[in-house]
Design a protein around this motif. Structure first.
Motif, PDB file in Angstrom:
ATOM      1  N   SER A  23       0.846  -1.185   0.000  1.00  0.00           N
ATOM      2  CA  SER A  23       0.000   0.000   0.000  1.00  0.00           C
ATOM      3  C   SER A  23       0.885   1.240   0.000  1.00  0.00           C
ATOM      4  N   TYR A  24       0.270   2.385  -0.122  1.00  0.00           N
ATOM      5  CA  TYR A  24       1.007   3.644  -0.207  1.00  0.00           C
ATOM      6  C   TYR A  24       0.501   4.629   0.826  1.00  0.00           C
ATOM      7  N   LEU A  62       8.807   5.048  -4.335  1.00  0.00           N
ATOM      8  CA  LEU A  62       7.771   5.977  -4.758  1.00  0.00           C
ATOM      9  C   LEU A  62       6.748   5.292  -5.654  1.00  0.00           C
ATOM     10  N   HIS A  63       5.515   5.746  -5.580  1.00  0.00           N
ATOM     11  CA  HIS A  63       4.448   5.280  -6.465  1.00  0.00           C
ATOM     12  C   HIS A  63       4.823   5.670  -7.891  1.00  0.00           C
ATOM     13  N   SER A  64       4.667   4.769  -8.847  1.00  0.00           N
ATOM     14  CA  SER A  64       5.113   5.040 -10.224  1.00  0.00           C
ATOM     15  C   SER A  64       4.377   6.199 -10.884  1.00  0.00           C
ATOM     16  N   GLY A  65       3.152   6.464 -10.481  1.00  0.00           N
ATOM     17  CA  GLY A  65       2.394   7.554 -11.097  1.00  0.00           C
ATOM     18  C   GLY A  65       2.233   8.776 -10.227  1.00  0.00           C
ATOM     19  N   ASP A  66       2.712   8.716  -8.982  1.00  0.00           N
ATOM     20  CA  ASP A  66       2.490   9.822  -8.051  1.00  0.00           C
ATOM     21  C   ASP A  66       3.617   9.854  -7.012  1.00  0.00           C
ATOM     22  N   ALA A  67       4.627  10.687  -7.257  1.00  0.00           N
ATOM     23  CA  ALA A  67       5.798  10.750  -6.372  1.00  0.00           C
ATOM     24  C   ALA A  67       5.475  11.318  -5.000  1.00  0.00           C
ATOM     25  N   SER A  68       4.268  11.815  -4.801  1.00  0.00           N
ATOM     26  CA  SER A  68       3.899  12.309  -3.470  1.00  0.00           C
ATOM     27  C   SER A  68       3.447  11.175  -2.557  1.00  0.00           C
ATOM     28  N   ARG A  69       3.479   9.931  -3.084  1.00  0.00           N
ATOM     29  CA  ARG A  69       3.095   8.757  -2.301  1.00  0.00           C
ATOM     30  C   ARG A  69       4.210   7.714  -2.392  1.00  0.00           C
TER      31      ARG A  69
END
Length: 140
Positions: A16-17, A57-64
């Protein structure tokens, strides 16, 4: 210490993120460098006590992120207090590979872990603060 430690987040047995800002808040003001290409943050407590965090990091959202790898966890209580802050705010556990104690986390996180992880690493140990995390990982 020279081993690597891992912090990973889980929900219902799957990775999870959580917001990357949770990591930033936990380690502030000790983040001394950021290397975007490798998602690496340098954390420095003093001349002899530092670590590198490699964020997942999440591949589509570096804020997660789903957690991070810690190269050379320092034997500094402030480092382990930062880990405890992250454990309190996420469904994460801390563990290390190889001949290492079982994962550590909060009681609320344990039902979220992947059963295969528990089978291979052992049942997680519930911790209540940074000192316990330091003691558990220091057994390796």
């Amino acid at each position: 210490m020279s081993f690597e430690a891992y912090l990973n987040c889980f929900e219902d047995g799957e990775e999870s993120y959580f917001p990357t800002s949770i990591v930033e808040d936990a380690f502030a003001p000790f983040i001394t460098e950021r290397e975007a290409e490798f998602s690496r943050w340098g954390v420095t407590y003093d001349d002899a006590s530092s670590a590198d965090l490699y964020l997942n990091l999440h591949s589509g959202d570096a804020s997660r992120c789903s957690g991070f790898t810690v190269a050379r966890p320092p034997d500094d209580p402030r480092f382990y207090e930062a880990l405890w802050k992250i454990l309190r705010d996420t469904s994460s556990v801390v563990y290390c590979a190889g001949e290492c104690p079982p994962p550590v986390g909060r009681a609320e996180t344990i039902p979220h872990l992947n059963p295969d992880m528990v089978e291979s690493l052992g049942s997680p140990v519930v911790v209540l603060d940074g000192i316990e995390i330091r003691n558990r990982l220091g057994q390796s």
